[in-house]
Design a protein around this motif. Structure first.
Motif, short mmCIF file in Angstrom:
data_model
loop_
_atom_site.label_atom_id
_atom_site.label_comp_id
_atom_site.label_asym_id
_atom_site.label_seq_id
_atom_site.Cartn_x
_atom_site.Cartn_y
_atom_site.Cartn_z
N THR A 117 -3.57 -46.87 3.28
CA THR A 117 -2.92 -45.57 3.49
C THR A 117 -1.41 -45.70 3.37
O THR A 117 -0.75 -44.91 2.67
CB THR A 117 -3.26 -45.03 4.90
N VAL A 118 -0.86 -46.74 4.03
CA VAL A 118 0.60 -46.88 3.99
C VAL A 118 1.05 -47.26 2.58
O VAL A 118 2.09 -46.80 2.10
CB VAL A 118 1.11 -47.85 5.09
N ALA A 119 0.22 -48.07 1.87
CA ALA A 119 0.58 -48.45 0.50
C ALA A 119 0.62 -47.20 -0.39
O ALA A 119 1.54 -47.03 -1.20
CB ALA A 119 -0.41 -49.47 -0.03
N GLU A 120 -0.35 -46.30 -0.21
CA GLU A 120 -0.37 -45.08 -1.04
C GLU A 120 0.83 -44.19 -0.73
O GLU A 120 1.47 -43.64 -1.63
CB GLU A 120 -1.67 -44.31 -0.78
N LEU A 129 8.84 -44.95 7.08
CA LEU A 129 7.39 -44.85 6.95
C LEU A 129 6.79 -45.82 7.96
O LEU A 129 7.03 -47.03 7.89
CB LEU A 129 7.00 -45.23 5.51
N GLY A 130 6.04 -45.25 8.91
CA GLY A 130 5.46 -46.09 9.95
C GLY A 130 3.96 -46.19 9.75
O GLY A 130 3.33 -45.22 9.30
N SER A 131 3.39 -47.35 10.05
CA SER A 131 1.94 -47.43 9.99
C SER A 131 1.41 -48.16 11.21
O SER A 131 2.01 -49.13 11.68
CB SER A 131 1.48 -48.12 8.71
N TRP A 132 0.32 -47.65 11.69
CA TRP A 132 -0.32 -48.19 12.88
C TRP A 132 -1.80 -47.91 12.78
O TRP A 132 -2.20 -46.77 12.62
CB TRP A 132 0.30 -47.53 14.14
N ARG A 133 -2.58 -49.00 12.80
CA ARG A 133 -4.04 -48.87 12.75
C ARG A 133 -4.53 -47.95 11.65
O ARG A 133 -5.34 -47.03 11.86
CB ARG A 133 -4.57 -48.36 14.09
N GLY A 134 -3.99 -48.15 10.44
CA GLY A 134 -4.48 -47.39 9.29
C GLY A 134 -3.86 -46.01 9.16
O GLY A 134 -4.10 -45.32 8.18
N LEU A 135 -3.07 -45.57 10.15
CA LEU A 135 -2.44 -44.26 10.04
C LEU A 135 -1.02 -44.44 9.53
O LEU A 135 -0.37 -45.43 9.85
CB LEU A 135 -2.38 -43.57 11.41
N PHE A 143 -0.21 -68.28 22.87
CA PHE A 143 0.25 -67.12 22.10
C PHE A 143 -0.97 -66.45 21.49
O PHE A 143 -1.78 -67.11 20.84
CB PHE A 143 1.21 -67.57 20.98
N ARG A 144 -1.09 -65.17 21.73
CA ARG A 144 -2.21 -64.39 21.15
C ARG A 144 -1.61 -63.34 20.22
O ARG A 144 -1.04 -62.35 20.68
CB ARG A 144 -2.99 -63.69 22.25
N PRO A 145 -1.72 -63.56 18.89
CA PRO A 145 -1.13 -62.56 17.99
C PRO A 145 -1.87 -61.24 18.08
O PRO A 145 -3.09 -61.23 18.28
CB PRO A 145 -1.32 -63.18 16.61
N ARG A 146 -1.12 -60.15 17.96
CA ARG A 146 -1.80 -58.85 17.91
C ARG A 146 -2.39 -58.69 16.52
O ARG A 146 -1.73 -59.00 15.53
CB ARG A 146 -0.80 -57.73 18.16
N THR A 147 -3.63 -58.22 16.48
CA THR A 147 -4.25 -58.06 15.16
C THR A 147 -3.64 -56.86 14.44
O THR A 147 -3.56 -56.83 13.22
CB THR A 147 -5.77 -57.87 15.30
N GLU A 148 -3.18 -55.86 15.21
CA GLU A 148 -2.56 -54.68 14.59
C GLU A 148 -1.12 -54.64 15.06
O GLU A 148 -0.86 -54.72 16.26
CB GLU A 148 -3.23 -53.40 15.11
N SER A 149 -0.18 -54.55 14.13
CA SER A 149 1.18 -54.33 14.62
C SER A 149 1.81 -53.15 13.89
O SER A 149 1.41 -52.80 12.77
CB SER A 149 2.04 -55.58 14.51
N LEU A 150 2.75 -52.53 14.58
CA LEU A 150 3.44 -51.37 14.04
C LEU A 150 4.34 -51.83 12.90
O LEU A 150 5.13 -52.75 13.07
CB LEU A 150 4.28 -50.76 15.17
N ALA A 151 4.17 -51.25 11.72
CA ALA A 151 5.07 -51.58 10.59
C ALA A 151 5.97 -50.39 10.34
O ALA A 151 5.51 -49.24 10.33
CB ALA A 151 4.25 -51.90 9.35
N LEU A 152 7.26 -50.64 10.19
CA LEU A 152 8.23 -49.56 10.01
C LEU A 152 9.10 -49.86 8.80
O LEU A 152 9.83 -50.85 8.80
CB LEU A 152 9.11 -49.44 11.27
N LEU A 153 8.99 -49.03 7.78
CA LEU A 153 9.78 -49.25 6.55
C LEU A 153 10.83 -48.16 6.42
O LEU A 153 10.50 -46.97 6.38
CB LEU A 153 8.88 -49.18 5.31
N ASN A 154 12.08 -48.61 6.31
CA ASN A 154 13.18 -47.66 6.11
C ASN A 154 13.14 -47.19 4.65
O ASN A 154 13.27 -48.00 3.73
CB ASN A 154 14.49 -48.40 6.41
N THR A 155 12.96 -45.88 4.44
CA THR A 155 12.84 -45.39 3.06
C THR A 155 14.19 -44.90 2.51
O THR A 155 14.23 -44.31 1.42
CB THR A 155 11.76 -44.29 2.95
N ALA A 156 15.25 -45.14 3.25
CA ALA A 156 16.63 -44.89 2.79
C ALA A 156 16.89 -43.44 2.42
O ALA A 156 17.74 -43.14 1.57
CB ALA A 156 16.96 -45.82 1.61
#
Ligand SMILES: Cc1cc2nc3c(=O)[nH]c(=O)nc-3n(C[C@H](O)[C@H](O)[C@H](O)COP(=O)(O)OP(=O)(O)OC[C@H]3O[C@@H](n4cnc5c(N)ncnc54)[C@H](O)[C@@H]3O)c2cc1C
Length: 389
Positions: free
Chosen positions: A202-205, A348-354, A330-343
């Protein structure tokens, strides 16, 4: 503050996780007779804010800090240099100039090296995102190229379509618009068949749609194999013009671990267990992009994990120095919040497929980034903020 206890602590690299270790030394949570930090560059740059800086959103002061000042403020000896060998048996590290440093407990946070950095022409002609001194050449290079542009549009090649490549292409468009070079042709080359491989579809699209809306061309399944002063050579020998080449290809293992015969994965990254300790090498720990967790070998190399590993690393180094062996995992989170600055005033934020693209997302990203930087800039001025998980 260093000065209590009997053991010597050696920090190799000024990576994100080691900032938490420096903080723990400042607040007395780590006690050691002597602490030394070795890293080649005193000026450190927070890469998460680099696209925002290039796009004109952040000032240089907001995304850089002085590692030497930070070390001095917390009572750690800073040595500029590059470690080229670690002997886990004698517990020594050797620098490029031959200096040998003994340790009782050491931690490696040296990050990775850009994938494909040894391809022909890349070192000489591409713009690099690390270290800080090279990354800070990107802004002036845009300015020079925009000023020198003739009747033909400026050609910008971004190699790599991970988060860094996508953000940089968008930041390049924003900066070139400001410099009145809006006709610039920006092309992203990506060897995989998709952009943002480590993110959801979703975030890639959504990101692809944003790139299209900013007139940025994507060349997928296209590997850049060579670069020259004014061109890139893509798979199949196709030559494309490129006045500016941004190298954003992701991370390869640094040669240090194989050269030192340390436990490493098939790609050469240092192997660590859940306590971030290197198996079979007493007193040796590692974190960040340089390591692969044995229990999560597919975890992407990203700053977010280096940051989350920091407090665990600090605690485990304290336990190793005190000889208690009371390690935390250390227990890595399987889902992490990704935040891309689109300038474009949004992220563009993504979390759990949204995926969500808005100015509010950018405000959240700004808050997280600036809080992180303020925490360690304050520490460098001798006023630690105290631990925050
Ligand atoms: C433009 C850009 C944007 C990014 N945005 C994000 C993001 O939003 N979120 C995210 O999670 N990740 C992001 N990343 C990835 C992130 O920057 C890296 O994952 C992160 O920097 C890795 O941190 P680290 O602490 O392992 O190493 P680094 O930050 O690379 O630090 C390594 C340190 O070790 C030193 N060093 C290197 N070799 C040696 C040696 N041999 N001896 C001694 N010292 C050495 C280096 O000089 C440096 O000080 C981004 C990357 C880029 C380039």
């Amino acid at each position: 503050m260093a000065g209590v206890g009997l053991s010597r602590l050696l920090l190799i690299g000024g990576g994100h996780s080691h900032l938490f270790v420096l903080e723990a030394l400042a607040t007395g949570r780590i006690k050691t007779a002597e602490a030394v930090l070795v890293s080649p560059d005193a000026r450190q740059l927070y890469s998460g804010m680099l696209p925002g800086y290039l796009g004109g959103r952040h000032t240089l002061d907001q995304l850089t800090f002085d590692l030497a000042a930070l070390a001095a403020a917390v009572g750690v000896r800073y040595l500029p240099g590059r470690v080229e060998r670690i002997d886990a048996f004698t517990r020594t590290a050797t620098l490029a100039d031959g200096t040998t440093l003994p340790y009782d407990v050491a931690s490696v946070g040296i990050g990775g090296v850009p994938a494909g950095h040894s391809l022909s022409g890349v070192a000489a002609h591409a713009l690099h995102l690390k270290p800080a001194d090279r990354a800070l050449l990107i802004g002036p290079a845009f300015e020079r190229a925009a000023a020198a542009a003739g009747p033909e549009p400026l050609q910008v090649a971004v190699v790599g379509a991970g988060a860094a490549g996508v953000e940089l292409a968008l930041a390049a468009r924003a900066r070139l618009d400001q410099l009145e070079a809006s006709r610039a042709v920006i092309t992203i080359y990506e060897s995989s068949h998709t952009i943002l491989r480590d993110h959801g579809t979703t975030v890639a699209e959504r990101a692809e749609a944003v790139l299209r809306s900013r007139d940025i061309t994507l060349r997928l399944s296209t590997r850049v194999e060579e670069v020259g002063p004014n061109h890139v050579v893509a798979s199949g020998g196709r030559v494309a013009p490129a006045d500016l080449i941004l190298w954003a290809t992701g991370t390869e293992a640094p040669p240090l671990f194989r050269a030192s015969g340390l436990p490493s994965d098939s790609r050469g990254f240092l192997s660590v267990d859940d306590a971030l300790a290197v198996p079979g090498c007493p007193g040796l720990f590692g974190a960040g992009d340089a390591v692969t967790l044995l229990s999560a070998p597919r975890l992407p190399h990203a700053g977010v994990h280096a940051v989350r590993q920091g407090p665990v690393l600090a605690r485990n180094l304290a336990a190793a120095l005190a000889g208690t062996g009371a390690y935390r995992n250390f227990r890595p989170r399987t889902e992490s919040l990704a935040l891309l600055n689109t300038a474009d005033g949004r992220a563009l934020g993504s979390w759990r497929g949204l995926a969500l693209h808005s100015s509010t997302v950018l405000a959240v990203k700004d808050r997280i980034d600036r809080r992180f930087m303020r925490r360690f800039q304050r520490l460098a001025r001798g006023t630690p903020q105290g631990p925050r998980p």
